[in-house]
Design an enzyme around this catalytic site. Structure first.
Site, PDB file in Angstrom:
ATOM      1  N   LYS A  35       0.844  -1.203   0.000  1.00 15.13           N
ATOM      2  CA  LYS A  35       0.000   0.000   0.000  1.00 15.13           C
ATOM      3  C   LYS A  35       0.879   1.253   0.000  1.00 15.13           C
ATOM      4  CE  LYS A  35      -4.136  -0.285   2.321  1.00 15.13           C
ATOM      5  NZ  LYS A  35      -5.058  -0.255   3.464  1.00 15.13           N
ATOM      6  N   GLU A 151     -14.331   9.312  13.970  1.00 16.05           N
ATOM      7  CA  GLU A 151     -14.500   9.853  12.623  1.00 16.05           C
ATOM      8  C   GLU A 151     -15.905   9.529  12.111  1.00 16.05           C
ATOM      9  OE1 GLU A 151     -12.597  11.958  10.832  1.00 16.05           O
ATOM     10  OE2 GLU A 151     -14.428  11.874   9.677  1.00 16.05           O
ATOM     11  N   LYS A 207     -19.841   7.792  19.036  1.00 15.76           N
ATOM     12  CA  LYS A 207     -19.666   7.195  17.711  1.00 15.76           C
ATOM     13  C   LYS A 207     -20.569   5.967  17.536  1.00 15.76           C
ATOM     14  CE  LYS A 207     -18.059   5.985  13.761  1.00 15.76           C
ATOM     15  NZ  LYS A 207     -18.393   6.690  12.543  1.00 15.76           N
ATOM     16  N   PHE A 252     -31.466   8.950   5.568  1.00 17.14           N
ATOM     17  CA  PHE A 252     -31.462   7.559   6.035  1.00 17.14           C
ATOM     18  C   PHE A 252     -32.869   6.967   6.108  1.00 17.14           C
ATOM     19  CE2 PHE A 252     -27.209   8.662   6.683  1.00 17.14           C
ATOM     20  CZ  PHE A 252     -26.483   7.482   6.699  1.00 17.14           C
ATOM     21  N   GLY A 256     -34.319  -0.232   1.251  1.00 16.70           N
ATOM     22  CA  GLY A 256     -33.419  -0.966   0.356  1.00 16.70           C
ATOM     23  C   GLY A 256     -33.190  -2.380   0.836  1.00 16.70           C
ATOM     24  N   CYS A 263     -18.778  -0.312   8.432  1.00 14.22           N
ATOM     25  CA  CYS A 263     -19.016   0.261   9.761  1.00 14.22           C
ATOM     26  C   CYS A 263     -20.303  -0.215  10.440  1.00 14.22           C
ATOM     27  CB  CYS A 263     -19.014   1.777   9.669  1.00 14.22           C
ATOM     28  SG  CYS A 263     -17.385   2.428   9.269  1.00 14.22           S
TER      29      CYS A 263
HETATM   30  N1  LIG Z   1     -14.344   3.288   6.541  1.00 16.35           N
HETATM   31  C1  LIG Z   1     -15.168   4.187   7.025  1.00 16.35           C
HETATM   32  O1  LIG Z   1     -16.031   4.728   6.326  1.00 16.35           O
HETATM   33  C2  LIG Z   1     -15.060   4.615   8.460  1.00 16.35           C
HETATM   34  C3  LIG Z   1     -15.745   5.742   8.897  1.00 16.35           C
HETATM   35  C4  LIG Z   1     -15.623   6.132  10.217  1.00 16.35           C
HETATM   36  C5  LIG Z   1     -14.842   5.387  11.099  1.00 16.35           C
HETATM   37  N2  LIG Z   1     -14.192   4.277  10.638  1.00 16.35           N
HETATM   38  C6  LIG Z   1     -13.347   3.544  11.579  1.00 16.35           C
HETATM   39  O2  LIG Z   1     -11.993   3.882  11.311  1.00 16.35           O
HETATM   40  C7  LIG Z   1     -11.140   2.754  11.545  1.00 16.35           C
HETATM   41  C8  LIG Z   1     -10.347   2.442  10.292  1.00 16.35           C
HETATM   42  O3  LIG Z   1     -11.239   2.055   9.297  1.00 16.35           O
HETATM   43  P1  LIG Z   1     -10.787   1.901   7.764  1.00 16.35           P
HETATM   44  O4  LIG Z   1     -12.013   1.628   6.988  1.00 16.35           O
HETATM   45  O5  LIG Z   1      -9.921   3.052   7.413  1.00 16.35           O
HETATM   46  O6  LIG Z   1      -9.890   0.575   7.880  1.00 16.35           O
HETATM   47  P2  LIG Z   1      -8.941  -0.046   6.768  1.00 16.35           P
HETATM   48  O7  LIG Z   1      -8.973  -1.501   6.994  1.00 16.35           O
HETATM   49  O8  LIG Z   1      -9.277   0.504   5.427  1.00 16.35           O
HETATM   50  O9  LIG Z   1      -7.485   0.520   7.130  1.00 16.35           O
HETATM   51  C9  LIG Z   1      -6.787   0.195   8.285  1.00 16.35           C
HETATM   52  C10 LIG Z   1      -5.298   0.222   7.936  1.00 16.35           C
HETATM   53  O10 LIG Z   1      -4.535   0.125   9.139  1.00 16.35           O
HETATM   54  C11 LIG Z   1      -3.349  -0.602   8.851  1.00 16.35           C
HETATM   55  N3  LIG Z   1      -2.756  -1.072  10.104  1.00 16.35           N
HETATM   56  C12 LIG Z   1      -3.244  -1.963  10.987  1.00 16.35           C
HETATM   57  N4  LIG Z   1      -2.389  -2.077  12.039  1.00 16.35           N
HETATM   58  C13 LIG Z   1      -1.372  -1.219  11.813  1.00 16.35           C
HETATM   59  C14 LIG Z   1      -0.202  -0.863  12.534  1.00 16.35           C
HETATM   60  N5  LIG Z   1       0.087  -1.404  13.731  1.00 16.35           N
HETATM   61  N6  LIG Z   1       0.637   0.047  12.007  1.00 16.35           N
HETATM   62  C15 LIG Z   1       0.363   0.609  10.817  1.00 16.35           C
HETATM   63  N7  LIG Z   1      -0.739   0.331  10.099  1.00 16.35           N
HETATM   64  C16 LIG Z   1      -1.600  -0.581  10.580  1.00 16.35           C
HETATM   65  C17 LIG Z   1      -3.831  -1.702   7.908  1.00 16.35           C
HETATM   66  O11 LIG Z   1      -2.767  -2.262   7.162  1.00 16.35           O
HETATM   67  C18 LIG Z   1      -4.839  -0.922   7.043  1.00 16.35           C
HETATM   68  O12 LIG Z   1      -4.230  -0.393   5.880  1.00 16.35           O
HETATM   69  C19 LIG Z   1     -12.067   1.622  11.993  1.00 16.35           C
HETATM   70  O13 LIG Z   1     -12.122   1.607  13.380  1.00 16.35           O
HETATM   71  C20 LIG Z   1     -13.410   2.029  11.433  1.00 16.35           C
HETATM   72  O14 LIG Z   1     -14.483   1.506  12.167  1.00 16.35           O
HETATM   73  C21 LIG Z   1     -14.270   3.882   9.350  1.00 16.35           C
END
Ligand SMILES: NC(=O)c1ccc[n+]([C@@H]2O[C@H](COP(=O)([O-])OP(=O)(O)OC[C@H]3O[C@@H](n4cnc5c(N)ncnc54)[C@H](O)[C@@H]3O)[C@@H](O)[C@H]2O)c1
Length: 448
Positions: A35, A151, A207, A252, A256, A263
Site C-alpha cells: 500500500k 471519525e 460514535k 437515512f 433498500g 461500519c
Molecule cells: N471506513 C469508514 O467509512 C469509516 C468511517 C468512520 C470510522 N471508521 C473507523 O476507522 C477505523 C479504520 O477504518 P478503515 O475503513 O480506514 O480501515 P482499513 O482496513 O481501510 O485501514 C486500516 C489500515 O490500518 C493498517 N494497520 C493496521 N495495524 C497497523 C499498525 N500497527 N501500524 C500501521 N498500520 C496498521 C492496515 O494495514 C490498514 O491499511 C475503523 O475503526 C473504522 O471503524 C471507518
C-alpha cells in the site's frame, strides 16, 4: 504541526490527505508495504472521489508522506492518530482491538517528548483507558496524553465530509491534548463546525450511538417498506411524509436491501456486545441487527418471486456490488448475501460494478463479470439493481429489453419510477412500492 497517521486505510488516508491540505505536515504510516509503495508511486489503493488529486497535490508540496517506518514518524510527531481497523472479532462479534493495541505498543516504544495520541478508530467505550495503560506500561518514562476523536466521514463522500463535518467530537480530560487537537482542526474554523469537547468515554460512545441510531433508522424504513408492499402504500411517499418533520429528518429513510459496509454492521454488533457485558441489553439495537441480517438474503426471494418456476438455471445479472455508490468497499455489502442466496437457489450470477469488481473477486465465487451494465445484462433472465450508482439511474431500457432473455427488473434501490419501467414492457419489482400502482389503489377505491 507534525502529525503521524497510523493506518492508511479509508479513514487514515482521507484524514491524512485532508489535514495535509489544511497545511499540517502529515506522515501516513501503514504496515502494508504494498500500500505504501503504491502511494509513493502516486497510486491510490482505494476508490474515493477527489482523493487522488488531493493526495497528489499535497505529496508534491511536501506536506504528505507515506512510510512503513512507524518508529521514526512517531518520534518526530506532535500528535499521533490511531486509524487502524477495528473489525468484528471472529466468533463473538466484539470489536477486535488487536490492531489498536498493537499500534499503541509500537507508538509507546517510539515516543519522544510529550505527544498526544488520538484514537480515531471506532473503539468501544473504555478503549482509550486501555491505550493509556499500554502507553504507561510500555514506556513509563515517556509523556503522552490519550484523546478520542471518532471519525464520521462517509465512504464515497469522504473528502467532502472530512472538510465539512457536521461536528467534530473530541474526548479528553487533558488540557494539552485539547489544545493540540484544537490546533489540528483550527483550519476548519471558517466553516464553523461545532466542536464538542467531552470526556473520552463519551466520545467513544457517541460514535457507536450515532451509527446504531442511523442503522435503526434504515431498518425502521425497511420494515415499513415491507408493510407498504402488503397494504398497497408507497414507502417513498411515507418517507417523505415523515421526513419533512424536522424531528425525524429525511436522511437515512431510503428503503433498500439492508445496510452493509465496513461500519454499521460491525459497530452495531460491537455496541450490542459492550452493552451485554455491562448487563444492559440494547433490545432495539439487537432487533436492528437481526432484522437486517435476515433481510439481505430475503432479497433473493424477491428475485425468485418474479418466476413461477424458481431460479434454477436462470441467469441473473446484478448491477452494483459495493455496499454503496462511489466506493469500492465490499465489506459486508448486501450484494454478497444476495448473490450467495441466488446461487443457493440455482441461479447463474453475472455482475457488474464500476469500482469494486476486483474486491468482489476476493469474496464471491462462480460469478461472471461484465465490462459494463449492458454486457452484464446480455441474455439475462433478470436484472437486479443492488447498488444505486449514478450510471444505473438512466439505463437505456430499450436496449436492455432487446438484450435480455426475459424482461425482468428487480430494483432494490427504488431508482426507477415503476410506470417508466413498465412502459418498456418489463416485469418490475422494487422495495415498498407497488410495481404497477394503477393495479392496487385499494385505499383510493374505497374512498370513491
Ligand atoms: N471506513 C469508514 O467509512 C469509516 C468511517 C468512520 C470510522 N471508521 C473507523 O476507522 C477505523 C479504520 O477504518 P478503515 O475503513 O480506514 O480501515 P482499513 O482496513 O481501510 O485501514 C486500516 C489500515 O490500518 C493498517 N494497520 C493496521 N495495524 C497497523 C499498525 N500497527 N501500524 C500501521 N498500520 C496498521 C492496515 O494495514 C490498514 O491499511 C475503523 O475503526 C473504522 O471503524 C471507518
Amino acid at each position: 504541526m507534525r502529525v503521524a497517521m497510523i493506518g492508511t486505510g479509508y479513514v487514515g488516508l482521507v484524514s491524512g490527505a485532508c489535514m495535509a491540505d489544511f497545511g499540517h505536515h502529515i506522515t501516513c504510516v501503514d504496515k502494508d508495504g504494498d500500500k505504501i509503495a503504491m502511494l509513493n508511486c502516486g497510486e491510490i489503493p482505494i476508490y474515493e472521489p477527489g482523493l487522488h488529486d488531493l493526495v497528489r497535490a499535497n505529496a508534491e508540496q511536501g506536506r504528505l508522506a507515506f512510510t512503513t517506518d512507524l518508529k521514526g514518524t512517531v518520534a518526530a510527531a506532535d500528535a499521533v492518530f490511531i486509524a487502524v481497523g477495528t473489525p468484528s472479532r471472529r466468533g463473538d462479534g466484539h470489536a477486535d482491538l488487536a490492531y489498536v493495541y498493537e499500534a499503541a505498543r509500537e507508538i509507546a516504544a517510539a515516543l519522544a517528548g510529550f505527544t498526544v495520541v488520538i484514537v480515531k478508530s471506532t473503539v468501544p467505550v473504555g478503549t482509550g483507558d486501555e491505550v493509556e495503560r499500554i502507553l504507561q506500561e510500555t514506556a513509563p518514562e515517556k509523556e503522552a496524553a490519550v484523546a478520542s476523536n471518532p471519525e464520521f466521514l462517509r465512504e464515497g463522500a469522504a473528502v467532502h465530509d472530512f472538510k465539512h463535518p457536521d461536528r467534530i467530537v473530541v474526548g479528553t480530560e487533558d488540557a494539552r491534548a485539547r489544545e493540540v487537537v484544537a490546533e489540528i482542526y483550527r483550519p476548519l474554523s471558517l466553516s464553523r463546525p461545532p466542536i464538542l469537547y467531552t470526556s473520552r468515554r463519551n466520545a467513544e460512545l457517541i460514535k457507536y450511538a450515532a451509527n446504531a441510531f442511523l442503522a435503526t433508522k434504515i431498518t425502521f424504513i425497511n420494515e415499513i417498506a415491507d408493510l407498504c408492499e402488503k397494504v398497497g402504500a408507497d414507502v417513498q411517499e411515507i418517507a417523505r411524509g415523515i421526513g419533512l418533520d424536522n424531528r425525524i429528518g429525511s436522511k437515512f429513510l431510503h428503503a433498500g436491501p439492508g445496510f452493509g459496509g465496513s461500519c454499521f454492521p460491525k459497530d452495531v454488533r460491537a455496541l450490542i456486545k459492550t452493552a451485554q457485558d455491562h448487563d444492559v441489553p440494547l433490545r432495539i439495537v439487537e432487533a436492528v441487527a437481526s432484522v437486517n441480517e435476515t433481510r439481505k438474503r430475503a432479497m433473493a426471494r424477491k428475485v425468485a418471486a418474479m418466476f413461477g418456476d424458481g431460479l434454477r438455471g436462470k441467469a441473473v445479472a446484478v448491477l452494483g456490488l459495493a455496499f454503496k455508490p462511489n466506493t469500492d468497499d465490499m465489506r459486508e455489502a448486501p450484494a454478497i448475501a444476495l448473490i450467495t442466496a441466488l446461487q443457493d437457489m440455482g441461479a447463474r450470477v453475472r455482475a457488474y460494478d464500476p469500482a469494486s469488481i476486483e474486491q468482489a473477486k476476493g469474496v464471491l465465487e462462480n460469478v461472471t463479470y461484465g465490462a459494463n451494465a449492458y454486457e452484464c445484462a446480455d441474455g439475462a433472465d433478470a436484472l437486479v439493481i443492488a447498488t444505486e450508482w449514478e450510471q444505473f439511474r438512466a439505463l437505456d431500457l430499450k436496449r436492455l429489453r432487446k438484450l435480455m432473455a426475459r424482461p425482468v427488473i428487480i430494483d432494490l434501490r427504488n431508482i426507477y419510477p415503476p410506470e417508466e419501467i413498465s412502459r418498456y414492457g418489463f416485469d418490475y419489482a422494487c422495495i415498498g412500492r407497488s410495481a404497477s400502482p394503477r393495479k392496487q389503489p385499494k385505499l383510493e377505491r374505497r374512498k370513491a
